[in-house]
Design an enzyme around this catalytic site. Structure first.
Site, short mmCIF file in Angstrom:
data_model
loop_
_atom_site.label_atom_id
_atom_site.label_comp_id
_atom_site.label_asym_id
_atom_site.label_seq_id
_atom_site.Cartn_x
_atom_site.Cartn_y
_atom_site.Cartn_z
N ASP A 1 0.80 -1.22 0.00
CA ASP A 1 0.00 0.00 0.00
C ASP A 1 0.85 1.28 0.00
OD1 ASP A 1 -2.85 1.07 0.86
OD2 ASP A 1 -1.47 2.00 2.27
N GLU B 1 1.21 -0.53 -5.02
CA GLU B 1 0.25 0.55 -5.25
C GLU B 1 0.94 1.91 -5.24
OE1 GLU B 1 -1.78 2.54 -2.30
OE2 GLU B 1 -3.63 2.82 -3.42
C1 GLC Z 1 -4.12 3.24 -0.09
C2 GLC Z 1 -5.42 2.50 0.06
C3 GLC Z 1 -6.45 3.43 0.58
C4 GLC Z 1 -6.00 3.94 1.92
C5 GLC Z 1 -4.62 4.57 1.83
C6 GLC Z 1 -4.01 4.79 3.18
O1 GLC Z 1 -4.22 4.22 -1.06
O2 GLC Z 1 -5.78 1.91 -1.15
O3 GLC Z 1 -7.69 2.82 0.67
O4 GLC Z 1 -6.90 4.88 2.42
O5 GLC Z 1 -3.72 3.76 1.13
O6 GLC Z 1 -3.58 3.59 3.73
#
Ligand code: GLC
Ligand code: MG
Ligand code: CA
Length: 617
Positions: free
Chosen positions: A228, A298
């Site tokens: 993440d 991500e």
């Molecule tokens: C990422 C997740 C999101 C979350 C953020 C903070 O972007 O996909 O849902 O709020 O990280 O952890």
């Protein structure tokens, strides 16, 4: 004179529709052609009637996932958490939030998944913990070794008042990214919610902790991680103020009011990614089973920043360019066929040698495909998602074309929206794409026996649900099944990609491989006008093509045959075709490549440009 103009026109049109071609190499590793299905545990399936989805609920639906054809499931966080950011605020990485079940339930889920041949991937959230994590509590009181686990700063005093050290803003639009703590007499940094303090990634001890967390879950039988928020791991040590973005429509407390040159996409982040990749590879080599564990990463960022993740060990840096623009600020513009094709080409052209492509159209942070692009385009998008080369990621519910659910201000939970106000929360809220999965037309769409659920069920569930789509002769779901099955074919796994806009509104691509009948995907992106088109731009196709898959609104039937020079596509229609062997007196008449080359040169030489083919897996 008149006929001369016609000739020039013909040449110009022919030249402008030369397909752009990319080589694809045969996948050798299990994950390179896989389908990743994202499960949002809170809204997938509730097993105990509390109105909240849980691990046993997921386990009870694994056979359905096998029926769909997916190979890997990614579970969004279900760890101990006060659930301020739907579990992306973790208070203990090594335990299961009781709302979702127990560690035993997790182990059972893995055992069932293994029996069914499904692989499980977990969400790992390294950038921040919950402020309720034990580490933070110790750090607050400067208890070693936790003292520097987070990013603390005493701030600056201006006219006798203490202020944060700089102007940095929280991603969740709540103003300053710094929060004062009396116990420590210092501010801590939180790039996200105030209850999500950032860990200090310049501290070796923190990095060691992250490896232990990965090992803990690998030991329980998972096949990798979705990692993440990578762009936010490390911030500039200078703590310099960030400049204003100049973007319209943002208030001074909104994240995009500033341009994030000191808090996002720092080069040092990549080194951390490489540490995790080495750790995971090392795990596999010690285990000695030869099964590669995979990192999906991500990051919403520009194309070069994304591609760099491949260089530092990410197997799959998510390709979000069908969702967000270059900088991850605005939604991607997909109004025309050219805009969609440009994104495909941009991705393929920038992909490093031997890297695996991937495609994402939806997830828990973005408006659903059916709402954003239109319900009539659900199948069209799935044709692109599943038949382009590489890994396909699909968010739960998109296989049946679930839509965003309207939620009132009072019903809204997402911190990113709650920090705004009633007049503008809708453009920030991620709750609409997180409502319960629509299994059938019974109570709470079959998600729960409880009539009250964690977020309300979309009222369209009576007709829009999985059971109805399984019962129907044709449906989005049945097309997804067919598409995933087609992904198992060599031609989709290894066929070269040729992509082009045809007739202005048609996204067209082929997958071609010598000795295999080519696959052709055609999507009329125009939602009002039918087109009749010719596929001559793809010069190696046979004369006749047969429909393998047709979108549910097209009126076209599987098995229909077309001459490649005359294919009529209604508005919004999307089809998959496969070449039918040309026969003259029973023998194949596919022209030799040399003949094709010479013919091509004669027709196209004056205005043709050529993209040199590159190697991709
Ligand atoms: C990422 C997740 C999101 C979350 C953020 C903070 O972007 O996909 O849902 O709020 O990280 O952890
Ligand atoms: Mg439950
Ligand atoms: Ca950080």
């Amino acid at each position: 004179m008149c006929s001369l103009r016609v000739i020039f026109f013909f040449v110009a049109v022919t030249a402008s529709i030369e397909a752009t071609s990319f080589n694809v190499t045969q996948a050798t590793l299990w994950w390179q052609t896989t389908t990743l299905y994202q499960i949002w545990p809170r809204s997938f399936k509730d097993s105990d009637g509390d109105g909240i989805g849980d691990l046993n609920g997921i386990a009870s639906k694994l056979t359905h996932l096998v029926d769909m054809g997916v190979e890997v499931i990614w579970l969004s966080p279900f760890f101990a958490s006060p659930l301020i950011d739907s579990g992306y605020d973790i208070s203990d990485y090594l335990s299961v939030n009781p709302v979702y079940g127990t560690l035993d339930d997790f182990d059972d889920l893995i055992a069932t998944a293994n029996e069914l041949g499904l692989k499980v991937v977990l969400d790992y959230v390294p950038n921040h913990t919950s402020d309720e994590h034990a580490w933070f509590n110790y750090s607050k009181y400067s208890v070693d070794p936790y003292t520097d686990y987070y990013i603390w700063n005493e701030g600056i005093e201006v006219n006798g008042t203490r202020n944060p050290p700089n102007n940095w803003l929280s991603v969740f639009n709540s103003g300053s990214a710094w929060e004062w703590v009396d116990e420590r007499q210092a501010y801590y940094l939180h790039q996200f919610h105030v209850k999500q303090p950032d860990l200090n990634f310049t501290n070796e001890l923190v990095i060691e902790e992250t490896k232990e967390i990965l090992t803990f879950w690998l030991d329980r039988g998972i096949y990798g991680f979705r990692i993440d928020s990578l762009p936010y791991l490390i911030e500039a040590a200078s703590l310099a103020d960030e400049p204003e973005s100049g973007l319209d429509g943002y208030e001074s407390t909104d994240y995009y009011y500033l341009e994030h040159i000191y808090t996002k996409d720092l080069q040092e982040n990549y080194e951390i990614v490489q540490i995790w990749r080495d750790h995971i590879d090392n795990y596999t080599s010690v285990k000695g089973d030869g099964v590669e564990r995979v990192m999906f990463t991500e990051a919403y960022a520009n194309i070069s920043s994304i591609m760099e993740y491949y260089d530092y060990g990410s197997h799959i840096p998510f390709n979000f360019f069908m969702i967000k623009d270059e900088n991850g600020v605005n939604n991607a513009v997909l109004d025309t066929a050219s805009e969609v094709v440009d994104i495909i080409v941009k991705w393929m052209e920038n992909l490093p040698d031997n890297a695996t492509a991937n495609w994402v159209f939806g997830n828990h942070d973005n408006s659903r495909i059916a709402t954003k692009l239109g319900e009539a385009r659900v199948d069209a998008v799935n044709l692109l998602l599943f038949l382009l080369p590489g890994v396909a990621t699909i968010y739960n519910g998109d296989e049946i074309g679930m839509t965003d659910t309207y939620l009132t201000w009072e019903e809204t939970e997402d911190p990113q929206a709650c920090s705004t106000d009633e007049s503008r929360y809708e453009s920030f809220s991620r709750d609409p794409e997180r409502t319960p999965y629509q299994w059938d037309n019974t109570t709470s769409a079959g998600f729960s026996t409880n009539a009250t659920t964690m977020l309300p069920v979309n009222s369209n569930y009576l007709t829009l649900n999985l059971a109805a789509q399984k019962a129907a002769d044709i449906s989005n779901y049945k097309n997804v099944q067919a598409l995933i099955q087609l992904r198992n074919s060599t031609i989709i796994q290894a066929g070269n990609l040729n992509v082009q806009v045809i007739s202005e509104s048609v996204i067209a691509f082929t997958r071609e491989l010598s000795d295999y009948q080519p696959i052709v995907v055609l999507v009329n992106w125009d939602n009002a006008t039918a087109v009749t088109l010719s596929l001559e731009v793809f010069d190696s196709l046979p004369e006749t093509l047969e429909v393998l898959i047709a979108d549910i609104n097209s009126g076209i039937a599987v098995g229909d045959q077309y001459a490649k020079t005359s294919i009529e596509l209604p508005a919004n229609a999307a089809i998959v075709l496969q070449g039918v062997e040309d026969t003259v007196s029973g023998s194949r008449t596919i022209r030799s490549s040399t003949t094709r080359y010479i013919l091509g040169l004669i027709c196209l030489l004056p205005l043709t440009y050529n993209h040199s083919p590159m190697l991709f897996t």
